[in-house]
Design a protein around this motif. Structure first.
Motif, PDB file in Angstrom:
ATOM      1  N   TRP A  88       0.836  -1.213   0.000  1.00 48.15           N
ATOM      2  CA  TRP A  88       0.000   0.000   0.000  1.00 48.15           C
ATOM      3  C   TRP A  88       0.860   1.248   0.000  1.00 48.15           C
ATOM      4  O   TRP A  88       0.502   2.248  -0.624  1.00 48.15           O
ATOM      5  CB  TRP A  88      -0.913  -0.038   1.231  1.00 48.15           C
ATOM      6  CG  TRP A  88      -1.766   1.175   1.406  1.00 48.15           C
ATOM      7  CD1 TRP A  88      -2.973   1.428   0.839  1.00 48.15           C
ATOM      8  CD2 TRP A  88      -1.476   2.303   2.245  1.00 48.15           C
ATOM      9  NE1 TRP A  88      -3.464   2.650   1.256  1.00 48.15           N
ATOM     10  CE2 TRP A  88      -2.564   3.205   2.120  1.00 48.15           C
ATOM     11  CE3 TRP A  88      -0.409   2.646   3.076  1.00 48.15           C
ATOM     12  CZ2 TRP A  88      -2.603   4.420   2.804  1.00 48.15           C
ATOM     13  CZ3 TRP A  88      -0.446   3.856   3.743  1.00 48.15           C
ATOM     14  CH2 TRP A  88      -1.540   4.730   3.606  1.00 48.15           C
ATOM     15  N   THR A 128      -8.646   4.571   2.701  1.00 44.42           N
ATOM     16  CA  THR A 128      -7.990   3.441   3.364  1.00 44.42           C
ATOM     17  C   THR A 128      -8.407   3.415   4.823  1.00 44.42           C
ATOM     18  O   THR A 128      -8.453   4.454   5.481  1.00 44.42           O
ATOM     19  CB  THR A 128      -6.461   3.546   3.260  1.00 44.42           C
ATOM     20  OG1 THR A 128      -6.087   3.605   1.885  1.00 44.42           O
ATOM     21  CG2 THR A 128      -5.787   2.342   3.900  1.00 44.42           C
ATOM     22  N   CYS A 188      -7.778  -0.979   1.381  1.00 42.92           N
ATOM     23  CA  CYS A 188      -7.673   0.183   0.494  1.00 42.92           C
ATOM     24  C   CYS A 188      -8.740   0.098  -0.592  1.00 42.92           C
ATOM     25  O   CYS A 188      -8.810  -0.892  -1.336  1.00 42.92           O
ATOM     26  CB  CYS A 188      -6.278   0.233  -0.136  1.00 42.92           C
ATOM     27  SG  CYS A 188      -6.060   1.602  -1.307  1.00 42.92           S
TER      28      CYS A 188
END
Length: 493
Positions: A281, A293, A304
């Protein structure tokens, strides 16, 4: 005869060993002296708002740091590095083996971004893109539960600063060939575009941006932390510190600090927050939008969702939050030109020679503003912040106006833009206050000089972008203030 030759060979080896030990001992003594100098230099200096003094002080520190880097490079020569992209396969296998889900996503290189995430299928806005389990996150909790805990428990800096704890723990794990997080650490950048990697010449190009002062402060802070921990690691008898001795260099520490600055996340938990790295991420780059997120404590994973619709082949972006470019430049190493949250700091204060200084400060204190030394100009249609508005009004009051407003309880109208507040302030004071700010903005704007030479590296590209954004804010403020003054009723002229 053969035995005599062998004896000579052994003797020669011993001499080489002795010479090596002597060299290392001498260099470590030199390092101890130099780090002590850095610690003293960074301890006695107090920010005065005088950029020239800060700059001279920075050059003193930078000269010593360069000596330190040269000695540490001689003591701890670096092994040839393997390119990040060659380690990606092992990294992705590690992620999948430990429960990360990212179907339709791959790591790719993008011009102007280095690495990022690319969609290999279409994603609709708000659809789930990837999940990262808590198991693979490297966090302050892991640091506290590791062998580093014995040092954390006795060190006042680590007890109070999570980001520094995370930086030291990252270095500790990086030194282990069998670290659980090795596949993640191996794909982290070798260097960053944070100001910790800028040369003095590059930093000088920030002038007249107020970010120069912030950059010097950050460099000074990291230098102080390095010197402080170097002393602890080399002198305190603690097993975990002994294992850090050969890896704790200035170059490694600024790398760890930059990794934390550019990648740390505050994860919201039921009992507070946790600072952590979120692998995969954290390869997403920034785009204006919304926070998409979140951390599911129930599933123990970060989730996410798509910021907008993404087509196959597009780079996947996330929104880092409402942050001005000065913050992104300092702590993330990039500038976002189309940033609606951008702002510019103005250093303003009441002169010690002002006969009405105490009255003005008392009035600012009523509004909770007496401690401020920096005020914000914003990008957009309303560039003057409420705090700046109150300051310019109070700063430009005559004795009669000061007496009136000092006796008015909490003067809330001074921070307000509405017509009623402006009428209460009075056209004459509004003209003086906004005229003063207009003059100040024009003077600051005139200090920004256009350079013909195109930037030759990422640092200089960011510097140019940052200053261009600051000029846009100043130009917008000047236009706004001129229009405001033109629209004041003629009777107040």
């Amino acid at each position: 005869m053969g035995r005599k030759l062998q004896a000579k060979h052994i003797s020669k080896k011993r001499n080489v060993g002795k010479e090596t030990n002597k060299f290392q001992l001498q260099k470590r003594k030199e390092l101890a002296v130099l780090t002590d100098k850095v610690l003293k230099l960074t301890s006695v200096f107090r920010t005065t708002g005088n950029t020239l003094k800060s700059w001279d002080h920075h050059l003193e520190i930078d000269t010593i740091i360069k000596e330190i880097i040269n000695i540490e490079n001689a003591l701890y020569p670096k092994e040839p590095s393997v390119e990040r992209k060659e380690k990606l396969d092992k990294y992705l296998i590690w992620l999948r083996d430990n429960g990360a889900l990212f179907q339709g996503v791959e790591i790719s290189e993008f011009e102007g971004y280095d690495m990022g995430l690319k969609a290999t299928k279409d994603f609709n806005e708000d659809s789930l893109i990837l999940t990262v389990p808590g198991k693979v996150m490297l966090s302050e909790k892991d640091a506290i539960e590791s062998e580093l805990s014995s040092f954390i428990n006795v060190d006042p800096v680590l007890k109070n600063m999570r980001n520094i704890t995370l930086a030291l723990y990252l270095l500790l794990e990086r030194s282990k060939s069998e670290s659980f997080w090795k596949p993640y650490i191996d794909v982290l950048p070798e260097k960053y575009n944070t100001v910790l990697y800028f040369t003095a010449e590059e930093l000088a190009e920030l002038k007249p941006s107020p970010v120069l002062e912030s950059s010097l402060k950050l460099y000074r802070s990291i230098s102080r932390q390095y010197a402080y921990f170097y002393n602890k690691i080399q002198t305190v008898d603690m097993p975990v510190l002994k294992s850090l001795r050969d890896v704790f260099t200035f170059d490694n520490y600024r790398w760890a600090a930059s990794t934390v600055m550019t990648r740390q996340n505050n994860i919201q938990l039921a009992d507070g927050t946790m600072t952590a790295f979120i692998p995969l991420w954290d390869m997403c780059n920034h785009e204006q939008g919304k926070i998409t997120t979140e951390y599911s404590e129930e599933r123990d994973r970060s989730e996410c969702f798509a910021l907008r619709n993404f087509k196959a082949g597009e780079q996947i972006f996330i929104y880092y939050g409402a942050r001005p470019n000065c913050d992104l430049f300092l702590h993330n190493g990039f500038v976002y030109p189309d940033n609606p949250n951008d702002s510019l700091s103005l250093a303003l204060g009441i002169s010690s020679g002002d006969a009405a200084r105490s009255t003005r400060l008392a009035l600012l204190s009523k509004l909770g503003l007496s401690h401020l030394t920096y005020f914000q100009l914003y990008r957009g249609e309303a560039p003057v912040s409420a705090e700046l508005l109150a300051f310019i009004r109070i700063f430009n009051m005559n004795q009669e106006e000061l007496s009136k407003w000092s006796n008015a309880g909490v003067p809330g109208e001074l921070v307000s833009w509405d017509e009623g507040s402006s009428a209460a302030v009075g056209g004459e004071l509004e003209r003086r206050a906004h005229g003063y700010l207009l003059t100040r903005c024009k003077l600051i704007r005139a200090a920004y000089k256009d350079t013909e030479t195109p930037p030759d590296n990422a640092h200089r590209i960011n510097i140019k972008l940052l200053k261009q954004c600051e000029v846009q804010i100043l130009d917008g403020a000047i236009k706004y203030l001129e229009k405001f003054l033109e629209q004041l009723p003629a009777t107040h002229k």
